[in-house]
Scaffold this motif. Structure first.
Motif, PDB file in Angstrom:
ATOM      1  N   SER A  28      -2.861  69.294  32.164  1.00  0.00           N
ATOM      2  CA  SER A  28      -2.874  68.702  30.947  1.00  0.00           C
ATOM      3  C   SER A  28      -2.612  69.736  29.841  1.00  0.00           C
ATOM      4  O   SER A  28      -2.809  71.027  30.090  1.00  0.00           O
ATOM      5  N   ARG A  29      -2.286  69.314  28.562  1.00  0.00           N
ATOM      6  CA  ARG A  29      -2.059  70.276  27.579  1.00  0.00           C
ATOM      7  C   ARG A  29      -3.219  71.145  27.125  1.00  0.00           C
ATOM      8  O   ARG A  29      -3.152  72.241  27.036  1.00  0.00           O
ATOM      9  N   GLN A  30      -4.167  70.342  27.305  1.00  0.00           N
ATOM     10  CA  GLN A  30      -5.614  71.061  26.969  1.00  0.00           C
ATOM     11  C   GLN A  30      -5.920  72.392  27.975  1.00  0.00           C
ATOM     12  O   GLN A  30      -6.443  73.249  27.503  1.00  0.00           O
ATOM     13  N   ALA A  31      -5.695  72.234  29.322  1.00  0.00           N
ATOM     14  CA  ALA A  31      -5.728  73.330  30.249  1.00  0.00           C
ATOM     15  C   ALA A  31      -4.931  74.363  29.840  1.00  0.00           C
ATOM     16  O   ALA A  31      -5.396  75.598  29.860  1.00  0.00           O
ATOM     17  N   VAL A  32      -3.695  74.391  29.360  1.00  0.00           N
ATOM     18  CA  VAL A  32      -2.858  75.407  28.771  1.00  0.00           C
ATOM     19  C   VAL A  32      -3.267  76.102  27.762  1.00  0.00           C
ATOM     20  O   VAL A  32      -3.646  77.289  27.402  1.00  0.00           O
ATOM     21  N   SER A  33      -4.081  75.242  26.804  1.00  0.00           N
ATOM     22  CA  SER A  33      -4.636  75.707  25.523  1.00  0.00           C
ATOM     23  C   SER A  33      -5.664  76.438  25.814  1.00  0.00           C
ATOM     24  O   SER A  33      -6.113  77.629  25.146  1.00  0.00           O
ATOM     25  N   LYS A  34      -6.594  76.147  26.618  1.00  0.00           N
ATOM     26  CA  LYS A  34      -7.716  76.831  27.366  1.00  0.00           C
ATOM     27  C   LYS A  34      -7.370  78.080  27.889  1.00  0.00           C
ATOM     28  O   LYS A  34      -8.009  79.263  27.743  1.00  0.00           O
ATOM     29  N   TRP A  35      -6.347  78.265  28.655  1.00  0.00           N
ATOM     30  CA  TRP A  35      -5.941  79.392  29.319  1.00  0.00           C
ATOM     31  C   TRP A  35      -5.618  80.337  28.367  1.00  0.00           C
ATOM     32  O   TRP A  35      -5.764  81.689  28.317  1.00  0.00           O
ATOM     33  N   GLU A  36      -4.758  80.041  27.115  1.00  0.00           N
ATOM     34  CA  GLU A  36      -4.228  80.817  26.105  1.00  0.00           C
ATOM     35  C   GLU A  36      -5.355  81.549  25.183  1.00  0.00           C
ATOM     36  O   GLU A  36      -5.239  82.228  24.603  1.00  0.00           O
ATOM     37  N   SER A  37      -6.368  80.622  24.933  1.00  0.00           N
ATOM     38  CA  SER A  37      -7.612  80.766  24.160  1.00  0.00           C
ATOM     39  C   SER A  37      -8.604  81.515  25.031  1.00  0.00           C
ATOM     40  O   SER A  37     -10.015  81.504  24.609  1.00  0.00           O
ATOM     41  N   GLU A  38      -8.540  81.875  26.242  1.00  0.00           N
ATOM     42  CA  GLU A  38      -9.501  82.523  27.095  1.00  0.00           C
ATOM     43  C   GLU A  38     -10.768  81.722  27.374  1.00  0.00           C
ATOM     44  O   GLU A  38     -11.889  82.168  27.693  1.00  0.00           O
ATOM     45  N   GLN A  39     -10.669  80.289  27.237  1.00  0.00           N
ATOM     46  CA  GLN A  39     -11.814  79.406  27.632  1.00  0.00           C
ATOM     47  C   GLN A  39     -11.856  79.297  28.875  1.00  0.00           C
ATOM     48  O   GLN A  39     -12.869  78.784  29.739  1.00  0.00           O
ATOM     49  N   SER A  40     -10.858  79.389  29.857  1.00  0.00           N
ATOM     50  CA  SER A  40     -10.811  79.092  31.237  1.00  0.00           C
ATOM     51  C   SER A  40      -9.423  79.975  31.740  1.00  0.00           C
ATOM     52  O   SER A  40      -8.604  80.529  30.858  1.00  0.00           O
ATOM     53  N   MET A  41      -9.693  80.300  33.037  1.00  0.00           N
ATOM     54  CA  MET A  41      -8.572  80.671  33.683  1.00  0.00           C
ATOM     55  C   MET A  41      -7.744  79.818  34.781  1.00  0.00           C
ATOM     56  O   MET A  41      -8.552  79.084  35.351  1.00  0.00           O
ATOM     57  N   PRO A  42      -6.323  79.999  34.823  1.00  0.00           N
ATOM     58  CA  PRO A  42      -5.664  78.999  35.712  1.00  0.00           C
ATOM     59  C   PRO A  42      -6.027  79.323  37.366  1.00  0.00           C
ATOM     60  O   PRO A  42      -6.464  80.666  37.628  1.00  0.00           O
ATOM     61  N   GLU A  43      -6.122  78.456  38.203  1.00  0.00           N
ATOM     62  CA  GLU A  43      -6.370  78.698  39.475  1.00  0.00           C
ATOM     63  C   GLU A  43      -5.215  79.520  40.100  1.00  0.00           C
ATOM     64  O   GLU A  43      -4.020  79.384  39.479  1.00  0.00           O
ATOM     65  N   LEU A  44      -5.205  80.012  41.017  1.00  0.00           N
ATOM     66  CA  LEU A  44      -4.347  80.743  42.052  1.00  0.00           C
ATOM     67  C   LEU A  44      -3.172  79.859  42.091  1.00  0.00           C
ATOM     68  O   LEU A  44      -1.833  80.674  41.851  1.00  0.00           O
ATOM     69  N   ASP A  45      -3.097  78.740  42.508  1.00  0.00           N
ATOM     70  CA  ASP A  45      -1.855  78.003  42.710  1.00  0.00           C
ATOM     71  C   ASP A  45      -0.857  77.719  41.360  1.00  0.00           C
ATOM     72  O   ASP A  45       0.327  77.890  40.964  1.00  0.00           O
TER      73      ASP A  45
END
Length: 199
Positions: A28-45
């Motif tokens: 989701s776009r929200q997932a990318v937003s969270k990655w870029e705002s350091e709220q979460s980290m992307p999984e290895l894949d």
């Protein structure tokens, strides 16, 4: 620069919106937003997918270490594009020699270029963890299946040349052309769906 800043910087350098990047990765776009705002980290894949989209190493993404560009990325790109070129050169040569000579041996000789194209594709995969684009894969499939589809259409319509039977690498009459078009479109559609699912 940390991971979130590298993702944002690379995304912008590629001219992608958060939504564009999300669509290409399958999140989701929200997932990318969270990655870029350091709220979460992307999984290895997802990190691997990001490295392929941005054409950088996973080491660069995760640690900022190593070369930004993948070392063998340019060679794999050249080999992938070259594979399509050789496959279509082989196809065109086979069609031209059949038109002139109508000999299966000349068609098989022209198919040597297609074999080189397939070899180039797999060498590109071996040299780099970078994968060929959807369009390169689809073009290669379509180039490689053209003659077999025509020959199968000849068998199904029982079209026969005086000496070689239905082995023409291109449709010879309206009936064979109709069956060929149906087969070829089915292969194109199925290939496109399967390739999209694997992304």
């Amino acid at each position: 620069m940390n991971l979130s800043e590298r993702i944002q910087s690379l995304r912008k350098s590629k001219g992608l919106s958060q939504e564009d990047l999300a669509d290409r990765i399958g999140v989701s776009r929200q997932a990318v937003s969270k990655w870029e705002s350091e709220q979460s980290m992307p999984e290895l894949d997802k990190v691997v997918a990001l490295s392929e989209i941005f054409d950088v190493s996973t080491d660069y993404l995760l640690k900022g270490a190593g070369p930004e560009k993948q070392e063998n990325g340019i060679w794999s790109r050249v080999l992938y594009i070259g594979s399509s070129v050789f496959i279509f050169i082989g196809l065109l040569a086979a069609l031209a020699t059949w038109y002139e000579v109508q000999s299966l041996s000349s068609v098989f000789g022209a198919m040597t270029a297609q074999v080189l194209g397939v070899a180039g594709y797999f060498i590109g995969r071996i040299l780099s963890d970078r994968r060929a684009s959807f369009w390169v894969k689809l073009l290669n499939i379509l180039g490689l299946t053209f003659m077999p589809c025509s020959m199968l259409a000849g068998l199904l319509t029982r079209h026969a040349t005086p000496t070689l039977g239905p082995m023409s690498p291109y449709p010879l009459d309206a009936g064979q052309l109709t069956v060929f078009a149906i087969l070829y479109l089915v292969i194109a559609a199925v290939s496109a769906v399967l390739l999209r699912r694997r992304r």
